[in-house]
Design a protein around this motif. Structure first.
Motif, PDB file in Angstrom:
ATOM      1  N   ARG A  65       0.845  -1.190   0.000  1.00 60.90           N
ATOM      2  CA  ARG A  65       0.000   0.000   0.000  1.00 60.90           C
ATOM      3  C   ARG A  65       0.883   1.245   0.000  1.00 60.90           C
ATOM      4  O   ARG A  65       1.893   1.311   0.721  1.00 60.90           O
ATOM      5  N   ILE A  66       0.483   2.227  -0.763  1.00 57.79           N
ATOM      6  CA  ILE A  66       1.281   3.443  -0.902  1.00 57.79           C
ATOM      7  C   ILE A  66       1.002   4.394   0.255  1.00 57.79           C
ATOM      8  O   ILE A  66      -0.152   4.702   0.570  1.00 57.79           O
ATOM      9  N   VAL A  67       2.073   4.860   0.888  1.00 56.03           N
ATOM     10  CA  VAL A  67       1.988   5.934   1.871  1.00 56.03           C
ATOM     11  C   VAL A  67       2.731   7.133   1.283  1.00 56.03           C
ATOM     12  O   VAL A  67       3.940   7.058   1.031  1.00 56.03           O
ATOM     13  N   THR A  68       2.008   8.203   1.033  1.00 54.34           N
ATOM     14  CA  THR A  68       2.628   9.407   0.497  1.00 54.34           C
ATOM     15  C   THR A  68       3.097  10.270   1.665  1.00 54.34           C
ATOM     16  O   THR A  68       2.306  10.614   2.549  1.00 54.34           O
ATOM     17  N   VAL A  69       4.379  10.594   1.655  1.00 58.38           N
ATOM     18  CA  VAL A  69       5.007  11.322   2.761  1.00 58.38           C
ATOM     19  C   VAL A  69       5.419  12.702   2.278  1.00 58.38           C
ATOM     20  O   VAL A  69       6.323  12.840   1.441  1.00 58.38           O
ATOM     21  N   PHE A  70       4.765  13.732   2.790  1.00 58.07           N
ATOM     22  CA  PHE A  70       5.154  15.101   2.466  1.00 58.07           C
ATOM     23  C   PHE A  70       6.346  15.503   3.322  1.00 58.07           C
ATOM     24  O   PHE A  70       6.535  15.011   4.426  1.00 58.07           O
ATOM     25  N   GLY A  71       7.160  16.407   2.782  1.00 60.61           N
ATOM     26  CA  GLY A  71       8.369  16.805   3.497  1.00 60.61           C
ATOM     27  C   GLY A  71       9.352  15.663   3.632  1.00 60.61           C
ATOM     28  O   GLY A  71      10.085  15.574   4.620  1.00 60.61           O
ATOM     29  N   ALA A  72       9.398  14.784   2.646  1.00 57.68           N
ATOM     30  CA  ALA A  72      10.198  13.558   2.760  1.00 57.68           C
ATOM     31  C   ALA A  72      11.696  13.832   2.844  1.00 57.68           C
ATOM     32  O   ALA A  72      12.445  12.976   3.327  1.00 57.68           O
ATOM     33  N   THR A  73      12.133  14.981   2.376  1.00 61.80           N
ATOM     34  CA  THR A  73      13.564  15.299   2.474  1.00 61.80           C
ATOM     35  C   THR A  73      13.873  16.146   3.700  1.00 61.80           C
ATOM     36  O   THR A  73      15.011  16.558   3.909  1.00 61.80           O
ATOM     37  N   GLY A  74      12.863  16.394   4.543  1.00 56.76           N
ATOM     38  CA  GLY A  74      13.068  17.131   5.779  1.00 56.76           C
ATOM     39  C   GLY A  74      13.219  16.202   6.969  1.00 56.76           C
ATOM     40  O   GLY A  74      13.280  14.974   6.820  1.00 56.76           O
ATOM     41  N   ALA A  75      13.266  16.780   8.154  1.00 56.31           N
ATOM     42  CA  ALA A  75      13.523  15.986   9.359  1.00 56.31           C
ATOM     43  C   ALA A  75      12.355  15.060   9.695  1.00 56.31           C
ATOM     44  O   ALA A  75      12.533  13.846   9.819  1.00 56.31           O
ATOM     45  N   GLN A  76      11.161  15.620   9.848  1.00 58.50           N
ATOM     46  CA  GLN A  76      10.013  14.784  10.220  1.00 58.50           C
ATOM     47  C   GLN A  76       9.644  13.808   9.114  1.00 58.50           C
ATOM     48  O   GLN A  76       9.560  12.593   9.319  1.00 58.50           O
ATOM     49  N   GLY A  77       9.385  14.333   7.919  1.00 59.96           N
ATOM     50  CA  GLY A  77       8.972  13.471   6.817  1.00 59.96           C
ATOM     51  C   GLY A  77      10.032  12.457   6.450  1.00 59.96           C
ATOM     52  O   GLY A  77       9.722  11.299   6.135  1.00 59.96           O
ATOM     53  N   GLY A  78      11.294  12.874   6.514  1.00 61.94           N
ATOM     54  CA  GLY A  78      12.383  11.948   6.206  1.00 61.94           C
ATOM     55  C   GLY A  78      12.427  10.789   7.183  1.00 61.94           C
ATOM     56  O   GLY A  78      12.667   9.640   6.794  1.00 61.94           O
ATOM     57  N   GLY A  79      12.181  11.080   8.464  1.00 61.28           N
ATOM     58  CA  GLY A  79      12.157  10.015   9.459  1.00 61.28           C
ATOM     59  C   GLY A  79      11.028   9.030   9.225  1.00 61.28           C
ATOM     60  O   GLY A  79      11.201   7.814   9.375  1.00 61.28           O
ATOM     61  N   VAL A  80       9.864   9.554   8.836  1.00 57.02           N
ATOM     62  CA  VAL A  80       8.724   8.682   8.544  1.00 57.02           C
ATOM     63  C   VAL A  80       9.016   7.822   7.314  1.00 57.02           C
ATOM     64  O   VAL A  80       8.780   6.612   7.305  1.00 57.02           O
ATOM     65  N   ALA A  81       9.545   8.452   6.260  1.00 56.29           N
ATOM     66  CA  ALA A  81       9.854   7.710   5.034  1.00 56.29           C
ATOM     67  C   ALA A  81      10.844   6.586   5.311  1.00 56.29           C
ATOM     68  O   ALA A  81      10.644   5.444   4.874  1.00 56.29           O
ATOM     69  N   ARG A  82      11.896   6.882   6.036  1.00 54.89           N
ATOM     70  CA  ARG A  82      12.914   5.858   6.306  1.00 54.89           C
ATOM     71  C   ARG A  82      12.371   4.735   7.184  1.00 54.89           C
ATOM     72  O   ARG A  82      12.695   3.558   6.972  1.00 54.89           O
ATOM     73  N   ALA A  83      11.541   5.080   8.163  1.00 56.39           N
ATOM     74  CA  ALA A  83      10.973   4.040   9.027  1.00 56.39           C
ATOM     75  C   ALA A  83      10.100   3.082   8.228  1.00 56.39           C
ATOM     76  O   ALA A  83      10.155   1.855   8.422  1.00 56.39           O
ATOM     77  N   LEU A  84       9.306   3.611   7.304  1.00 53.79           N
ATOM     78  CA  LEU A  84       8.448   2.749   6.481  1.00 53.79           C
ATOM     79  C   LEU A  84       9.273   1.941   5.499  1.00 53.79           C
ATOM     80  O   LEU A  84       8.981   0.760   5.254  1.00 53.79           O
TER      81      LEU A  84
END
Length: 295
Positions: A4-23
């Protein structure tokens, strides 16, 4: 079942990047679509190398938001007040993102929010209130959502220490002896992943994240004990802090005032349930000692 696709805004920032990497680390049932204004940046390319699909969109352009989230099961949305310094614009970004997700059928909207301090405590804290207005709006959208709220970031405190003539580093705040909640920004990613994996438990919930809570003088003691630097807490009143002259100083002064009210809540126990590896401040300092010493 396909990922399933999770779209992460701010993926190159601190919060969004952390979420993207965890997933991405969990893999399996999740596919990460990272949103950035520049898919050719080094940070975007690094996420692509880890398996993310990177797409270009702007939170100021609702149609581009809709294109970014089309086909997504979930979206993680974070807006950045400090980048634009415009509360009305940030609120519009958050509302447009929610509306766009509703229109394309996103099943779970995870919003990085903050309290509407003006409404609940009568204190003007624009960088909170902008997100708080979005929080207040979400129930009317008809979109399944979860709100997460951050406390202060551990990551900022060592950088905020001002070197003094005697070689010590002063961490200046307006907290007195009251405890201050904190979190390593990277620890939010696994918590968000847990929320997605236990969707039914957290739909409609507001979750205040925290990894530690203690007086600022104890945080400086931890820094002194675990690094090659000596840190001291310097207390100032709100009026003095507001006049320090950097952009947003008055906003941050009122933030400290809100932190000291009984209307500010974060939940260490729930955070540990969502991310059993969440770091205390001492854990964080020990893990990052070389970086802190080099600041």
């Amino acid at each position: 079942m396909s990922a399933r696709i999770v779209t992460v805004f701010g993926a190159t920032g601190a919060q969004g990047g952390g979420v993207a990497r965890a997933l991405l680390e969990r893999g399996g049932s999740w596919k990460v679509r990272g949103v950035t204004r520049n898919p050719e940046s080094e940070k975007a390319k690094a996420l692509t190398a880890l398996g993310a699909e990177m797409v270009k969109a702007s939170l100021d352009d609702k149609e581009s938001i809709k294109r970014a989230v089309a086909g997504s099961y979930a979206a993680f949305v974070v807006t950045n007040y400090w980048e634009i310094m415009d509360a009305a614009r940030e609120t519009k970004q958050g509302k447009d993102a929610a509306d766009a997700c509703k229109e394309v059928g996103v099943k779970h909207y995870i919003y990085s929010g903050l309290e509407n301090v003006k409404r609940i405590a009568g204190i003007d804290v624009p960088h909170f209130d902008a997100k708080g207005e979005v929080e207040d709006y979400l129930p009317s959208v008809g979109l399944p959502y979860t709100i997460i709220r951050f406390p202060a970031y551990y990551d900022f405190w060592p950088k905020s220490g001002q070197k003094q003539d005697d070689g010590t580093y002063a961490l200046t705040m307006c907290m007195g002896k009251d405890p201050l909640h904190g979190l390593a920004v990277s620890d939010a990613g696994p918590a968000v992943a847990s929320i997605l994996e236990n969707r039914e438990e957290y739909i409609g919930k507001t979750i205040g994240l925290s990894g530690d809570c203690r007086p600022v003088s104890e945080y400086t003691d931890v820094l002194t004990k675990n690094t090659n630097k000596t840190y001291k807490y310097v207390e100032v009143d709100y009026e003095t802090f507001a006049k320090f002259g950097f952009p947003g100083a008055d906003d941050m002064a009122m933030m400290f005032k809100f932190y000291r009210t009984d209307k500010f809540h974060r939940d260490i126990e729930l955070t540990r349930k969502l991310n059993p590896k969440v770091q205390t401040f001492e854990d964080y300092v020990k893990a990052n000692r070389a970086t802190i010493d080099a600041i």
